[in-house]
Design a protein around this motif. Sequence first.
Motif: not given
Length: 368
Positions: A339-341, A285-287, A312-313
């Motif tokens: 903020s999440f993005a 997901t974070f990649t 905060g992600a």
Amino acid sequence: MFGHVNPMLPLVLAARDAGHDVVVATGADMVAKLGGHGVTTWAVGPTHREAGGGPGTNWLAYFADTARSRAADLVPLAVDWKPDLVISEDTELAGPVAAAVTGARHVVHGIGIMPPIQLWSALGPILDDLFAQFGTSGDHRAATYLELCPPSLQQPAAGTAAGTAAGTAAERIWPDAVPLRPVPGTPGPGERLPAAVDALPFERTVHVTLGTVFHDNRNVLHTAIAALSALPVNVVATVGPGVDPTGFGRQPAHVLLAPYLPHALLLPRCAAVVSQGGAGIMFGTFTNGLPHLVLPQGGDQFMNAEAVELAGAGLALHPAEVTGAAVTDRVTRLLEGDSFATAAATVRAELAAMPDAATVLHTLHRAP
């Protein structure tokens, strides 16, 4: 399990491509997957299904019992083969025994966030018993640790400025850590997404999955799918190996269900992810710089959910909190909140800065 094999596959392939002799010891049910990548395998110990793993499993007993069985199969093979280097993932206890018996260098490959030091009080004595059983000994905590976890998701280490400032400094099981960039799945030869993905009508797509261990929790999966189907987004849900998607009933045109889809191909098309929070899907997901709603079900997923929220992600809903309304609310916040993005993009940048498997392999080869 897939979540233990997949994180190690990039290093396996890098070692093979560099011309090293490589063998992967794993359960018999993973042999075909690895064989599809042209990797030599040894089938050792029970399969995940034979070991009785799944929801409600006592994971400490699971890893201890399966390690004893794996070691009985693995050590004689390793003695005959005489490896120079043994790399085992961080919950696997037969690998360090094989390394100690053969005199090979031992490296521990992370599969997620490094387990807390408290886990070592349970696993350490089990490993000592295995060492004694094979007439050897070793200092497992002195091994080099290949760390997949980027800084934003790590627990601050004792003695660091971050740990002191946070007041949550934690002793680490393996102090000697080398970063290694995780890869969100390695598609097999010829793997591709179905044409139905291209036919989905909305601009944004949300991926829903409970992985390959906790996918039997149909109520949670059904709740998430039904909740998201009311939003103006495409919903692509993987329901798990051996599960018939038609069992979830007829779906609207913007909802696509499949037993499995390769994340390396799917996630770049997504705007957000809803998952159980296993390490593989978390890193994938974070990649791709995506915000993440975590619905933890067991194992390390509660720790991962906390790390995602602290970074905060993303957001999390624990089992008693999972309702259709709650899922709809959290995903809407993830899709609409800048903020999440932004936080997810920060984690993405950290991951991109980590060395890849070929670079780390070269480092290991040169190290004494």
